[in-house]
Design an enzyme around this catalytic site. Structure first.
Site, mmCIF file in Angstrom:
data_model
loop_
_atom_site.group_PDB
_atom_site.id
_atom_site.type_symbol
_atom_site.label_atom_id
_atom_site.label_comp_id
_atom_site.label_asym_id
_atom_site.label_seq_id
_atom_site.Cartn_x
_atom_site.Cartn_y
_atom_site.Cartn_z
ATOM 1 N N GLU A 111 0.849 -1.025 0.493
ATOM 2 C CA GLU A 111 -0.424 0.525 -0.362
ATOM 3 C C GLU A 111 0.956 1.171 0.230
ATOM 4 O O GLU A 111 0.733 2.489 -0.307
ATOM 5 C CB GLU A 111 -1.315 -0.445 1.167
ATOM 6 C CG GLU A 111 -2.135 -0.913 0.934
ATOM 7 C CD GLU A 111 -1.598 -2.699 1.191
ATOM 8 O OE1 GLU A 111 -0.666 -2.752 2.149
ATOM 9 O OE2 GLU A 111 -2.452 -3.778 0.765
ATOM 10 N N HIS A 137 -11.328 -6.200 7.876
ATOM 11 C CA HIS A 137 -11.638 -6.441 6.789
ATOM 12 C C HIS A 137 -13.645 -5.379 6.885
ATOM 13 O O HIS A 137 -14.586 -5.287 6.121
ATOM 14 C CB HIS A 137 -13.101 -7.046 5.858
ATOM 15 C CG HIS A 137 -11.917 -8.193 5.304
ATOM 16 N ND1 HIS A 137 -11.334 -9.522 6.197
ATOM 17 C CD2 HIS A 137 -11.238 -8.261 4.349
ATOM 18 C CE1 HIS A 137 -10.460 -10.334 5.638
ATOM 19 N NE2 HIS A 137 -10.204 -9.302 4.592
HETATM 20 C C1 LIG Z 1 -1.780 -5.351 4.373
HETATM 21 C C2 LIG Z 1 -2.882 -6.364 2.981
HETATM 22 N N1 LIG Z 1 -3.240 -5.546 2.323
HETATM 23 C C3 LIG Z 1 -3.924 -6.702 1.497
HETATM 24 C C4 LIG Z 1 -4.343 -7.552 1.901
HETATM 25 C C5 LIG Z 1 -5.465 -7.640 1.542
HETATM 26 N N2 LIG Z 1 -4.943 -9.534 0.793
HETATM 27 C C6 LIG Z 1 -5.408 -10.747 1.340
HETATM 28 S S1 LIG Z 1 -4.559 -11.985 0.949
HETATM 29 C C7 LIG Z 1 -4.179 -10.701 -0.704
HETATM 30 C C8 LIG Z 1 -3.152 -11.652 -1.444
HETATM 31 C C9 LIG Z 1 -2.332 -12.620 -0.655
HETATM 32 O O1 LIG Z 1 -1.326 -13.035 -1.260
HETATM 33 P P1 LIG Z 1 -0.115 -14.397 -0.545
HETATM 34 O O2 LIG Z 1 0.627 -13.516 -0.164
HETATM 35 O O3 LIG Z 1 0.240 -14.830 -1.871
HETATM 36 O O4 LIG Z 1 -0.936 -15.027 -0.293
HETATM 37 P P2 LIG Z 1 -1.707 -16.467 -0.343
HETATM 38 O O5 LIG Z 1 -2.419 -15.953 -0.635
HETATM 39 O O6 LIG Z 1 -1.141 -16.690 -1.973
HETATM 40 O O7 LIG Z 1 -1.270 -17.109 0.835
HETATM 41 C C10 LIG Z 1 -4.493 -9.834 0.029
HETATM 42 C C11 LIG Z 1 -3.983 -8.979 -1.408
HETATM 43 C C12 LIG Z 1 -4.529 -7.542 2.968
HETATM 44 N N3 LIG Z 1 -4.542 -8.403 3.597
HETATM 45 N N4 LIG Z 1 -3.562 -7.332 3.783
#
Ligand SMILES: Cc1ncc(C[n+]2csc(CCOP(=O)(O)OP(=O)(O)O)c2C)c(N)n1
Ligand SMILES: [Mg+2]
Lengths: 419, 337
Positions: B60, B129
């Protein structure tokens, strides 16, 4: 020009600049294509001594440490030579985790809870690690390491109580489903905010070193979340203070709809990010239970010997949807998992154990049936307390634990609610 | 005129802005090919091309910082932070940089960025959320903070925000993306379709930032609300049987102080409503302003209805969310006082 710069009309005939936006190899309707994923044959990656200088591990950031070959045999210097009991327990925990995920995913569809996330295809990482580390060590998981709890025998019904936010939820209905917490099981409270816990694990490990203890930490982050500043804070502090921590990166190729290339995955490996910080770096087949175990043991021994942190990238694949709110058919080829070159961790360990003569189809069928039965029994227990909305911790608890002590504002607000 | 829900109206706003001005672009986590987890940017990449609507790394701070850099160059980035609960890594860039670049450069550099972000509770989203962090931004000189409550305003205000020469925090009440939720969570959901505020013109129009909208005329008391709480307040007025004047602030900074003062001087009573926790919430600012400017007209203490001073829970969502019952009680208290 008077300032010595080249006037625009005399500049070399370079093309106009254009903005580059990376794109994945395939989208829905395309054939899966993993040709850009660097792989090495099983047994090919060298195993440096645990005392090796970080720089002598940096080649391993571009290799792939694999033990199980195509035929399911354990080969090469990273073979951890685990006894069959250990392997069987690992396999059973993976089967149980998958059965649990399937059941809770269904429970969401039946309206029993608000949310669920599976770890299908990634079970080996959390489970093999949990079996190397002790409960006195602290894991700092993301939402995809439920395997740690399951491998350690945490009660499935308690996990479900958390998922249902019911009156028996140990964290009092405060968190979104699957955001477990268990100090007793060495499982730090999960945060929904990505990356925040990664440098906290480093601090925990620094505290263990400060106190002269022998406990180490293990942190987890997804490929996508490595883009957060907190990832880089963790690596800097871990390197500078030689913190006894294992910095795991779970590269499951996707971050919701965003491919790992958007976190820089197409330019280098995630393991290689550790190189610039002077940390040892391993890139490991995350769907190979033996390779995960061996790499974790290596990093664990290093940490316990005061040699500091290791960055490990586990290459895997997120086989299921990101969460129950997600629909991957909108953004990736449907059959990617079937074509993922590192396969399915359960099928691979099963094949290995079968090859050793320590497993067979009948035992597999029995293990699967047993897992389903364990999950079913836990489900009965949790649902007897209640699913989301049917049962919940008392409203009074909503006002507790904000601070250690009393606060007049919260007391008055609780009184306003009348609880 | 087509009837759009808020998601479609926001989508139409970005589409309209991108069509009119090649300097407008959109990016954020999952906002490109996929079109965003709430689908607000759906179809924009296909229509306007890869370089105008694309995905961002999960950072972010990086999203806000690169938007600032682009804006300094002369672009008008409209970026998405997937949930307001995840805006904090970008907070430093917003507070220390976006808010101050115009001032510290003597007006030489400016940062016309729009940061869109879904906020608020009522979706069983738990503490990561559901948050309403608007007052963390209204506190910062140099930032504008706005919150639409319906599809018509959503489009007009987003177009105004993108055209604005200053950084705008654009909070989207995600609970009312699909319908005007009034806080009665156990009653059937109403969709936007057919609602007069869901009639959204196809072309460009703006709703100027800094103008409140009177949602309901009334003589008994004034309700100051924004976002989802506008609908909750309307339901509460019915519940309490009070002839409330419900003012949708729409824009917190700049604030339509004249509309507030005129209404409170007329009614002599004021209830301030928001989802965010009470302490240092925007309601504190509103009550101070009303007290400062309408003291001699006030017939009762100003009432605040807010989220509790706790993190946002999951199981107790409806005990936390300031629903119509609590707002109605505050209205009755204001009438008695
Ligand atoms: C600081 C923050 N930004 C955005 C999100 C929204 N979000 C939740 S999971 C996700 C994707 C995460 O991907 P990754 O790190 O590859 O982990 P995976 O879900 O593939 O295990 C996002 C963008 C969040 N939870 N926290
Ligand atoms: Mg991922």
């Amino acid at each position: 020009m008077p300032d010595g710069s080249i006037p625009p009309q005399d500049r070399p005939n370079a093309p106009k600049l254009s903005l580059h936006i990376p794109e994945p190899a395939g989208r829905p309707g395309d054939a899966p294509d993993f040709s850009a994923l660097p792989l090495s044959p099983a047994g090919a990656a060298p195993r440096p001594a645990v005392e090796a200088a970080p720089r002598d591990t940096h080649g391993l950031a571009y290799d792939l440490i694999r033990v199980l070959d195509e035929t399911g045999q354990a080969v090469g210097p990273w073979n951890p030579r685990l006894d069959p009991d250990h392997l069987r327990r690992g396999l059973q925990a993976m089967i149980l985790t998958r059965a649990f995920d399937d059941r809770m995913h269904r429970a969401h569809r039946q309206g029993k809870t608000s949310f669920y996330m599976k770890c299908t295809g990634e079970e080996a990482i959390a489970i093999a690690q949990a079996m190397v580390l002790t409960r006195e060590d602290m894991t700092f998981p993301t939402y995809r390491q439920q395997g740690i709890l399951i491998a350690r025998g945490y009660p499935l019904a308690t996990m479900m109580n958390q998922i249902y936010s019911n009156a028996s939820d140990p964290i009092l209905g405060r968190q979104l489903p699957i955001m477990y917490s268990s100090k007793e099981f060495g499982f730090f409270t999960i945060s929904g905010n990505l990356g925040t816990q990664y440098p906290q694990a480093v601090g925990w490990a620094m505290a263990s070193a400060y106190k002269g203890d022998d406990r180490i930490a293990a942190a987890y982050i997804g490929d996508g979340a490595t883009a957060e500043g907190d990832f880089h804070n963790a690596l800097t502090f871990a390197a500078v203070y030689r913190a006894p921590v294992i910095l795991n990166i779970v590269n499951n190729q996707w971050a919701i709809s965003t491919f790992s290339g958007m976190a820089g995955g197409g330019l280098t490996t995630f393991a290689a990010k550790g190189i610039a910080y002077g940390l040892p770096t391993l890139r490991v087949d995350g769907n190979d239970f033996l390779a995960v175990t061996a790499a974790t043991q290596w990093a664990e021994q290093r940490a316990r010997s005061n040699l500091g942190a290791t960055v490990i990238e586990f290459v895997s694949y997120r086989a299921a949807q990101h969460s129950t709110s997600d629909d991957p058919s909108r953004y990736r080829p449907a059959d990617e998992f079937d074509n993922f070159p590192l396969g399915d961790p359960i099928a691979r360990l099963r094949r290995h154990l079968t090859g050793l003569g320590e497993w067979d189809d009948a035992r597999q069928a029995a293990a699967e049936a047993d897992a389903v039965e364990q999950v079913r029994a836990a489900g009965r227990e949790a649902e007897a307390v209640g699913t989301l909305g049917q049962s919940r911790p008392s409203v009074k608890t909503m006002f507790e634990d904000v601070y250690a002590g009393d606060d007049w504002r919260i007391r008055e607000q609780r009184q306003e609610v009348g609880v | 005129m087509p009837s759009l829900n808020m998601i479609q109206a926001l989508n139409s706003a970005i589409d309209t802005a991108m069509s009119a001005d090649p300097n407008v672009l959109s990016f954020g986590q999952d906002t490109g090919y996929f079109g965003g987890v709430f689908r607000v940017t759906d179809g924009l990449q296909g229509k306007h091309g890869l370089t105008r609507s694309f995905d961002a790394p999960i950072a972010e701070a990086g999203i806000v910082a690169t938007a600032i850099g682009m804006a300094v160059y002369g672009l008008r980035p409209c970026v998405e932070i997937q949930f307001a609960d995840y805006i904090y890594p970008g907070y430093d860039q917003l507070v220390s940089e976006a808010a101050k670049i115009r001032y510290r450069s003597g007006g030489e550099f400016t940062t016309p960025i729009t940061v869109r972000t879904p906020y608020g509770g009522g979706i069983y989203g738990g503490q990561t959320h559901s948050q309403s962090p608007e007052s963390l931004f209204t506190h910062i000189a140099g930032l504008k903070t706005v919150v639409p409550s319906n599809p018509y305003d959503a489009k007009g205000m987003l177009l105004a925000a993108i055209a604005d020469d200053d950084p705008v925090l654009f909070f989207e009440p995600k609970r009312i993306y699909n319908g005007p939720f009034d806080g009665w969570h156990d009653r059937p959901v109403r969709p936007w379709a057919g609602h007069e505020l869901a009639e959204v013109p196809e072309g460009p129009y703006t709703v100027p930032l800094g103008q409140a909208r009177t949602m309901r005329q009334g003589a008994d008391l004034t309700v100051l609300a924004y976002g989802t709480m506008v609908w909750v307040s309307l339901a509460a007025a019915e519940e309490a049987g009070v002839d409330a004047e419900v003012i949708d602030l729409r824009s917190l900074v700049p604030l339509d102080i004249d509309a507030i003062v005129a209404s409170v001087k007329k009614t002599g009573r004021c209830v301030v409503v928001h989802e965010a926790p009470r302490t240092s919430g925007y309601g504190a600012e509103l009550s101070a302003l009303v007290q400062e400017r309408c003291f001699h007209h006030l017939e009762a203490p100003i009432q605040r209805v807010t989220g509790w001073d706790t993190p946002y829970p999951h199981a107790q969502e409806w005990d936390y969310f300031p629903g119509p019952k609590r707002v109605a009680e505050a209205m009755r208290r204001a009438m008695e006082g």
